[in-house]
Design an enzyme around this catalytic site. Structure first.
Site, PDB file in Angstrom:
ATOM      1  N   GLY A  10      44.444  44.515  30.875  1.00  0.00           N
ATOM      2  CA  GLY A  10      42.961  45.369  30.625  1.00  0.00           C
ATOM      3  C   GLY A  10      43.194  46.748  31.231  1.00  0.00           C
ATOM      4  O   GLY A  10      44.295  47.121  31.639  1.00  0.00           O
ATOM      5  N   LEU A  12      41.720  48.511  33.685  1.00  0.00           N
ATOM      6  CA  LEU A  12      42.208  48.664  35.075  1.00  0.00           C
ATOM      7  C   LEU A  12      43.321  47.853  35.437  1.00  0.00           C
ATOM      8  O   LEU A  12      44.024  48.371  36.245  1.00  0.00           O
ATOM      9  CB  LEU A  12      40.932  48.314  35.883  1.00  0.00           C
ATOM     10  CG  LEU A  12      40.696  48.486  37.281  1.00  0.00           C
ATOM     11  CD1 LEU A  12      41.375  49.722  37.903  1.00  0.00           C
ATOM     12  CD2 LEU A  12      39.834  48.011  37.998  1.00  0.00           C
ATOM     13  N   ASP A  36      43.033  31.897  32.555  1.00  0.00           N
ATOM     14  CA  ASP A  36      41.554  31.969  32.244  1.00  0.00           C
ATOM     15  C   ASP A  36      40.633  31.693  33.632  1.00  0.00           C
ATOM     16  O   ASP A  36      40.651  30.578  33.905  1.00  0.00           O
ATOM     17  CB  ASP A  36      41.067  31.330  31.081  1.00  0.00           C
ATOM     18  CG  ASP A  36      39.778  31.464  30.621  1.00  0.00           C
ATOM     19  OD1 ASP A  36      38.735  31.778  31.360  1.00  0.00           O
ATOM     20  OD2 ASP A  36      39.445  31.124  29.401  1.00  0.00           O
ATOM     21  N   ILE A  37      39.835  32.509  33.995  1.00  0.00           N
ATOM     22  CA  ILE A  37      39.296  32.304  35.389  1.00  0.00           C
ATOM     23  C   ILE A  37      38.083  31.515  35.345  1.00  0.00           C
ATOM     24  O   ILE A  37      37.559  30.841  36.185  1.00  0.00           O
ATOM     25  CB  ILE A  37      38.856  33.751  36.276  1.00  0.00           C
ATOM     26  CG1 ILE A  37      37.663  34.407  35.331  1.00  0.00           C
ATOM     27  CG2 ILE A  37      39.862  34.584  36.400  1.00  0.00           C
ATOM     28  CD1 ILE A  37      37.206  35.452  36.173  1.00  0.00           C
ATOM     29  N   ALA A  60      36.540  40.273  33.432  1.00  0.00           N
ATOM     30  CA  ALA A  60      35.196  40.237  33.532  1.00  0.00           C
ATOM     31  C   ALA A  60      34.634  40.096  31.975  1.00  0.00           C
ATOM     32  O   ALA A  60      35.365  40.729  31.165  1.00  0.00           O
ATOM     33  CB  ALA A  60      34.566  41.607  33.925  1.00  0.00           C
ATOM     34  N   TYR A 125      24.508  41.294  32.978  1.00  0.00           N
ATOM     35  CA  TYR A 125      25.637  41.843  33.303  1.00  0.00           C
ATOM     36  C   TYR A 125      25.449  42.009  34.724  1.00  0.00           C
ATOM     37  O   TYR A 125      26.245  41.594  35.689  1.00  0.00           O
ATOM     38  CB  TYR A 125      25.987  42.832  32.411  1.00  0.00           C
ATOM     39  CG  TYR A 125      27.183  43.295  33.177  1.00  0.00           C
ATOM     40  CD1 TYR A 125      28.495  42.815  33.232  1.00  0.00           C
ATOM     41  CD2 TYR A 125      27.181  44.825  33.469  1.00  0.00           C
ATOM     42  CE1 TYR A 125      29.385  43.574  33.793  1.00  0.00           C
ATOM     43  CE2 TYR A 125      28.261  45.602  33.959  1.00  0.00           C
ATOM     44  CZ  TYR A 125      29.650  44.853  34.242  1.00  0.00           C
ATOM     45  OH  TYR A 125      30.475  45.595  34.651  1.00  0.00           O
ATOM     46  N   LYS A 129      27.476  40.071  37.748  1.00  0.00           N
ATOM     47  CA  LYS A 129      28.663  40.504  38.748  1.00  0.00           C
ATOM     48  C   LYS A 129      27.918  40.728  39.953  1.00  0.00           C
ATOM     49  O   LYS A 129      28.728  40.499  41.142  1.00  0.00           O
ATOM     50  CB  LYS A 129      28.419  42.271  38.417  1.00  0.00           C
ATOM     51  CG  LYS A 129      29.224  42.263  36.935  1.00  0.00           C
ATOM     52  CD  LYS A 129      30.767  41.835  36.936  1.00  0.00           C
ATOM     53  CE  LYS A 129      31.789  42.855  37.589  1.00  0.00           C
ATOM     54  NZ  LYS A 129      33.193  42.422  37.454  1.00  0.00           N
TER      55      LYS A 129
HETATM   56  N1  LIG Z   1      34.767  49.614  31.924  1.00  0.00           N
HETATM   57  C1  LIG Z   1      33.862  50.236  32.773  1.00  0.00           C
HETATM   58  O1  LIG Z   1      33.580  51.090  32.061  1.00  0.00           O
HETATM   59  C2  LIG Z   1      33.601  49.256  33.873  1.00  0.00           C
HETATM   60  C3  LIG Z   1      32.467  50.036  34.670  1.00  0.00           C
HETATM   61  C4  LIG Z   1      32.183  49.385  35.967  1.00  0.00           C
HETATM   62  C5  LIG Z   1      32.647  48.186  36.178  1.00  0.00           C
HETATM   63  N2  LIG Z   1      33.622  47.729  35.562  1.00  0.00           N
HETATM   64  C6  LIG Z   1      34.293  46.569  35.957  1.00  0.00           C
HETATM   65  O2  LIG Z   1      35.825  46.828  36.162  1.00  0.00           O
HETATM   66  C7  LIG Z   1      36.379  45.700  35.869  1.00  0.00           C
HETATM   67  C8  LIG Z   1      37.634  46.180  34.753  1.00  0.00           C
HETATM   68  O3  LIG Z   1      37.083  46.524  33.741  1.00  0.00           O
HETATM   69  P1  LIG Z   1      38.255  47.048  32.537  1.00  0.00           P
HETATM   70  O4  LIG Z   1      37.334  48.337  31.965  1.00  0.00           O
HETATM   71  O5  LIG Z   1      39.699  47.191  32.911  1.00  0.00           O
HETATM   72  O6  LIG Z   1      37.937  45.898  31.346  1.00  0.00           O
HETATM   73  P2  LIG Z   1      38.863  45.479  30.161  1.00  0.00           P
HETATM   74  O7  LIG Z   1      39.821  46.317  29.684  1.00  0.00           O
HETATM   75  O8  LIG Z   1      38.117  44.547  29.378  1.00  0.00           O
HETATM   76  O9  LIG Z   1      39.809  44.154  30.820  1.00  0.00           O
HETATM   77  C9  LIG Z   1      39.121  43.004  31.429  1.00  0.00           C
HETATM   78  C10 LIG Z   1      40.439  41.903  31.413  1.00  0.00           C
HETATM   79  O10 LIG Z   1      39.781  40.852  31.793  1.00  0.00           O
HETATM   80  C11 LIG Z   1      40.402  39.990  30.735  1.00  0.00           C
HETATM   81  N3  LIG Z   1      39.205  38.590  30.580  1.00  0.00           N
HETATM   82  C12 LIG Z   1      38.207  38.661  30.050  1.00  0.00           C
HETATM   83  N4  LIG Z   1      37.728  37.223  30.338  1.00  0.00           N
HETATM   84  C13 LIG Z   1      38.424  36.660  31.166  1.00  0.00           C
HETATM   85  C14 LIG Z   1      38.630  35.523  31.640  1.00  0.00           C
HETATM   86  N5  LIG Z   1      37.823  34.423  31.523  1.00  0.00           N
HETATM   87  N6  LIG Z   1      39.656  35.129  32.380  1.00  0.00           N
HETATM   88  C15 LIG Z   1      40.762  35.799  32.530  1.00  0.00           C
HETATM   89  N7  LIG Z   1      40.759  37.144  32.165  1.00  0.00           N
HETATM   90  C16 LIG Z   1      39.555  37.648  31.453  1.00  0.00           C
HETATM   91  C17 LIG Z   1      40.309  40.462  29.580  1.00  0.00           C
HETATM   92  O11 LIG Z   1      41.144  40.033  28.484  1.00  0.00           O
HETATM   93  P3  LIG Z   1      40.819  39.776  26.996  1.00  0.00           P
HETATM   94  O12 LIG Z   1      40.384  41.228  26.516  1.00  0.00           O
HETATM   95  O13 LIG Z   1      41.843  39.180  26.392  1.00  0.00           O
HETATM   96  O14 LIG Z   1      39.460  38.753  26.934  1.00  0.00           O
HETATM   97  C18 LIG Z   1      40.735  41.859  29.750  1.00  0.00           C
HETATM   98  O15 LIG Z   1      42.284  41.700  29.893  1.00  0.00           O
HETATM   99  C19 LIG Z   1      35.460  44.530  35.294  1.00  0.00           C
HETATM  100  O16 LIG Z   1      35.290  43.965  36.592  1.00  0.00           O
HETATM  101  C20 LIG Z   1      34.540  45.184  34.920  1.00  0.00           C
HETATM  102  O17 LIG Z   1      33.062  44.451  35.211  1.00  0.00           O
HETATM  103  C21 LIG Z   1      34.055  48.147  34.286  1.00  0.00           C
END
Ligand SMILES: NC(=O)c1ccc[n+]([C@@H]2O[C@H](COP(=O)([O-])OP(=O)(O)OC[C@H]3O[C@@H](n4cnc5c(N)ncnc54)[C@H](OP(=O)(O)O)[C@@H]3O)[C@@H](O)[C@H]2O)c1
Length: 290
Positions: A10, A12, A36-37, A60, A125, A129
């Protein structure tokens, strides 16, 4: 340290993997295919007897509309997934680093939120969280819960279709004469590389267990953020404020979700740059701008 990163491909997760490797840690990156969590046996297989010192959960379901349409799935991933990892980390005597969000707040405070402020999520959401945070904070013997906000990074945000806000603005500025952006949502856009760097600082310093706001310094509306992107990229596109209701949100979101890194500051560990400086670094490194 041996560090397992969940959600490793992902936005982050990938920066945490490269940041930890650059610091000489042994990293085990796990994608959803490997861990897969929501899948108990798979999590057990991936974690048990791994000998990890730290488990970082970046996985997430965070597309707000998708969570609202399927809250059961959002809770399975964001809340029960976090609970499962808390128990698995305990069995390893490992520290769980769990990523949460500014969307645990409703935005009514209209001043930067502290870790001690009471959360009140507006949507599924945010609720899922918050439940995940509470599971981690009550069950994981060693933990950091990091609330981040408005992430953008070198790697695509998988859940949101690939383009982060910065890259979307750059793309629109090349395709259109005018770009219209909302001015009524205030937050702190934060670079994923900065979050990864901050986490490494905390691990190195042996920061106390607990809840930490980890966002860039300062705050802006999406419109102000777009203005800075266009200024730094020397774009001549016309940037306008979207009219109220022009982009109606299908799901309620906080209008103000600025987080103060109060606990990091108290611990003299706040290494987060101002959002303008972090944006300039991102544009230079990813797009060769500036
Ligand atoms: N993006 C934002 O603006 C934002 C803002 C505030 C907080 N956050 C938090 O920051 C964190 C990281 O976000 P990000 O932007 O890096 O998101 P991201 O690019 O969508 O990465 C999330 C990763 O989690 C994986 N994933 C999803 N469901 C899963 C599961 N059941 N088991 C294992 N892996 C799973 C996804 O894989 P697949 O894609 O293959 O499903 C992806 O690799 C999250 O906790 C999010 O809630 C994000």
């Amino acid at each position: 340290m041996k560090i397992i990163v969940i959600g490793a491909d992902g936005q982050l997760g990938s920066d945490i993997v490269s940041g930890c490797r650059a610091e000489g840690h042994e990293v085990v990156p796990l994608t959803i295919a490997q861990a897969d969590i929501t899948d108990d046996p798979q999590v057990q297989r991936a974690l048990a007897s791994s000998g990890a010192d730290v488990v970082v959960n970046t996985a997430a379901m965070h597309q707000v509309e998708k969570c609202e349409a399927d809250p059961a799935r959002a809770f399975a991933v964001n809340a029960l997934g976090a609970r499962r990892l808390a128990l698995a980390a305990n069995a390893l005597n490992a520290r769980l680093v769990h990523i949460s969000t500014d969307y645990v707040f409703d935005g009514a405070k209209l001043a930067p939120y502290l870790e001690s402020d009471c959360p009140l999520p507006l949507n599924a959401y945010g609720n899922s969280k918050l439940a995940g945070e509470l599971f981690v904070r009550s069950l994981a013997e060693k933990h950091y819960v990091l609330r981040v906000s408005g992430l953008y990074g070198q790697n695509p945000c998988l859940e949101k279709g690939g383009l982060n806000f910065v890259d979307l603005m750059l793309k629109l500025s090349r395709e259109r004469k005018e770009v219209r952006v909302v001015d009524d949502e205030v937050l702190t856009p934060t670079s994923t590389r900065e979050v990864a760097r901050q986490l490494l600082l905390m691990l190195k310093a042996g920061a106390a267990d607990g809840l930490y706001h980890v966002t860039a310094e300062g705050a802006c509306s999406w419109h102000e953020f777009a203005a800075e992107i266009f200024r730094l990229s020397r774009s001549s596109v016309l940037l306008s404020k979207a009219a109220p209701g022009e982009f109606p949100a299908k799901v309620p979101r906080p209008k103000y979700s600025v987080l103060e890194n109060a606990n990091l500051k108290t611990a003299a560990l706040n290494g987060m740059a101002h959002w303008r400086d972090a944006l300039a670094v991102y544009l230079r490194e990813k797009h060769g701008i500036g």
